[in-house]
Design a protein around this motif. Structure first.
Motif, short mmCIF file in Angstrom:
data_model
loop_
_atom_site.label_atom_id
_atom_site.label_comp_id
_atom_site.label_asym_id
_atom_site.label_seq_id
_atom_site.Cartn_x
_atom_site.Cartn_y
_atom_site.Cartn_z
N CYS A 1 21.66 -13.54 60.99
CA CYS A 1 22.71 -14.25 60.69
C CYS A 1 23.35 -14.79 60.11
CB CYS A 1 22.40 -14.98 61.51
SG CYS A 1 21.60 -15.07 63.18
N TRP A 2 23.05 -15.27 58.42
CA TRP A 2 23.68 -15.33 57.95
C TRP A 2 24.44 -15.06 56.60
CZ3 TRP A 2 24.51 -20.88 56.83
CH2 TRP A 2 23.01 -21.54 57.32
N GLU B 1 25.79 -11.88 53.58
CA GLU B 1 25.10 -12.27 52.34
C GLU B 1 26.86 -11.79 51.05
OE1 GLU B 1 22.06 -9.18 52.68
OE2 GLU B 1 21.04 -9.68 54.11
N PHE B 2 25.69 -12.57 50.00
CA PHE B 2 27.17 -11.74 49.10
C PHE B 2 26.32 -11.24 48.24
CE2 PHE B 2 27.92 -16.26 50.69
CZ PHE B 2 29.44 -15.89 51.30
N ALA B 3 26.96 -10.20 47.76
CA ALA B 3 26.73 -9.79 45.87
C ALA B 3 26.35 -10.48 44.82
CB ALA B 3 26.95 -8.78 46.44
N ALA B 4 25.50 -10.03 43.96
CA ALA B 4 25.71 -11.20 43.13
C ALA B 4 25.44 -9.98 41.81
CB ALA B 4 23.95 -11.90 42.60
N GLY B 5 26.71 -9.13 41.73
CA GLY B 5 26.68 -8.38 40.87
C GLY B 5 25.67 -7.31 40.29
N GLY B 6 25.52 -6.70 41.70
CA GLY B 6 24.83 -5.25 41.48
C GLY B 6 23.17 -6.14 41.44
N LYS B 7 23.05 -7.23 41.99
CA LYS B 7 21.57 -8.12 41.24
C LYS B 7 21.25 -7.97 43.42
CE LYS B 7 22.17 -10.96 38.05
NZ LYS B 7 21.98 -12.55 37.00
N ILE C 1 22.08 -11.98 47.75
CA ILE C 1 21.58 -14.32 47.66
C ILE C 1 22.59 -13.88 48.84
CG2 ILE C 1 21.64 -16.18 46.91
CD1 ILE C 1 21.64 -15.24 44.06
N THR C 2 21.67 -14.47 50.01
CA THR C 2 22.43 -15.32 51.50
C THR C 2 22.49 -16.78 51.32
OG1 THR C 2 20.16 -16.11 52.23
CG2 THR C 2 20.54 -13.90 52.76
N VAL C 3 23.40 -17.14 52.45
CA VAL C 3 24.62 -18.51 51.98
C VAL C 3 23.06 -19.38 52.82
CG1 VAL C 3 25.40 -19.82 53.60
CG2 VAL C 3 26.26 -17.19 53.27
N ARG C 4 22.33 -18.94 52.99
CA ARG C 4 20.99 -19.52 53.57
C ARG C 4 20.03 -20.15 52.68
NH1 ARG C 4 16.29 -19.00 58.55
NH2 ARG C 4 16.30 -20.35 57.90
N GLU C 5 19.54 -18.91 52.38
CA GLU C 5 19.07 -19.39 50.84
C GLU C 5 19.83 -20.28 49.77
OE1 GLU C 5 18.53 -15.47 49.09
OE2 GLU C 5 17.37 -15.94 50.01
N VAL C 6 21.12 -20.78 49.59
CA VAL C 6 22.13 -21.46 48.79
C VAL C 6 22.22 -22.59 49.41
CG1 VAL C 6 24.72 -21.76 47.52
CG2 VAL C 6 23.94 -19.31 47.78
N LEU C 7 22.81 -23.01 50.58
CA LEU C 7 22.96 -24.25 51.31
C LEU C 7 21.23 -24.67 51.58
CD1 LEU C 7 25.34 -22.93 54.45
CD2 LEU C 7 25.74 -24.03 51.17
N THR C 8 20.30 -24.08 51.77
CA THR C 8 18.99 -24.66 52.17
C THR C 8 18.80 -25.84 51.00
OG1 THR C 8 18.28 -22.79 53.15
CG2 THR C 8 16.66 -24.18 52.97
N PRO C 9 18.97 -25.88 49.84
CA PRO C 9 17.89 -27.19 49.04
C PRO C 9 19.16 -28.28 48.97
CG PRO C 9 17.94 -25.11 48.15
CD PRO C 9 18.67 -24.18 49.15
#
Length: 181
Positions: free
Chosen positions: A6-7, A9-15, A18-26
């Motif tokens: 549901c979140w 996703e942002f592409a991290a320059g070919g890597k 990273i999902t918004v969830r992974e960024v906002l959870t911490p």
């Protein structure tokens, strides 16, 4: 996990994405695990003694139960319902309004009911610690002046207030969920 779908996703320059969830959870977990009443002095320092600080601390205490239950409810929507909406050609907004929100509503209301109970508890505690009016302040006053009967009356009033909030939220959920059996 179903919620991860549901979140955005942002592409991290070919890597790897990273999902918004992974960024906002911490940061969300950091704030969620900080007790609301532990932050009361900060709210009072910034907003002063009065209604504004009480509203802010109650909002803070209620935010996380509603957020977590909403994420859970949206993440656990039956994939068959989402596929059916897609097959029927519903737009993303219509899919949310007609499929996701109704399916997640019971879980969302569980969070709202938990938040309602937390709101009453935190409000009374905030009034006991840093207010000049309210039931919490009155309970403290009655205790300090050995007014036992008024103190218990205020405590029972607090319980009745919590019960009224709960039954009001149950009635609202039933009204919003009229379509359910």
């Amino acid at each position: 996990a179903p919620v991860a779908r549901c979140w955005p996703e942002f592409a991290a320059g070919g890597k790897e994405a990273i999902t918004v969830r992974e960024v906002l959870t911490p940061p969300l977990e950091l704030f969620r695990n900080t007790a609301a009443l532990a932050l009361l002095p900060v709210f009072v320092l910034i907003l002063g003694i009065g209604e504004t600080s009480k509203i802010a601390i109650v909002t803070y205490a209620c935010f996380f139960p509603v957020l977590l239950n909403t994420i859970s409810g949206v993440g656990n929507v039956d994939p068959q319902l989402l596929r059916s909406a897609r097959v029927l050609g519903l737009s993303p907004v219509a899919t949310f309004r007609k499929v996701v929100f109704p399916a997640a509503l019971p879980t969302i209301f569980t969070g709202i009911r938990i938040a309602g109970a937390a709101a009453v508890l935190v409000l009374i505690a905030a009034e006991m610690i840093g207010a000049t009016a309210g039931l919490g302040d009155f309970i403290n006053y009655a205790q300090n002046n050995f007014l036992i009967a008024p103190m218990y009356a205020a405590i029972l009033t607090t319980s009745a207030l919590g019960l009224a909030v709960n039954y009001g939220l149950v009635a609202l959920e039933r009204w919003l969920s009229r379509w359910r059996a």
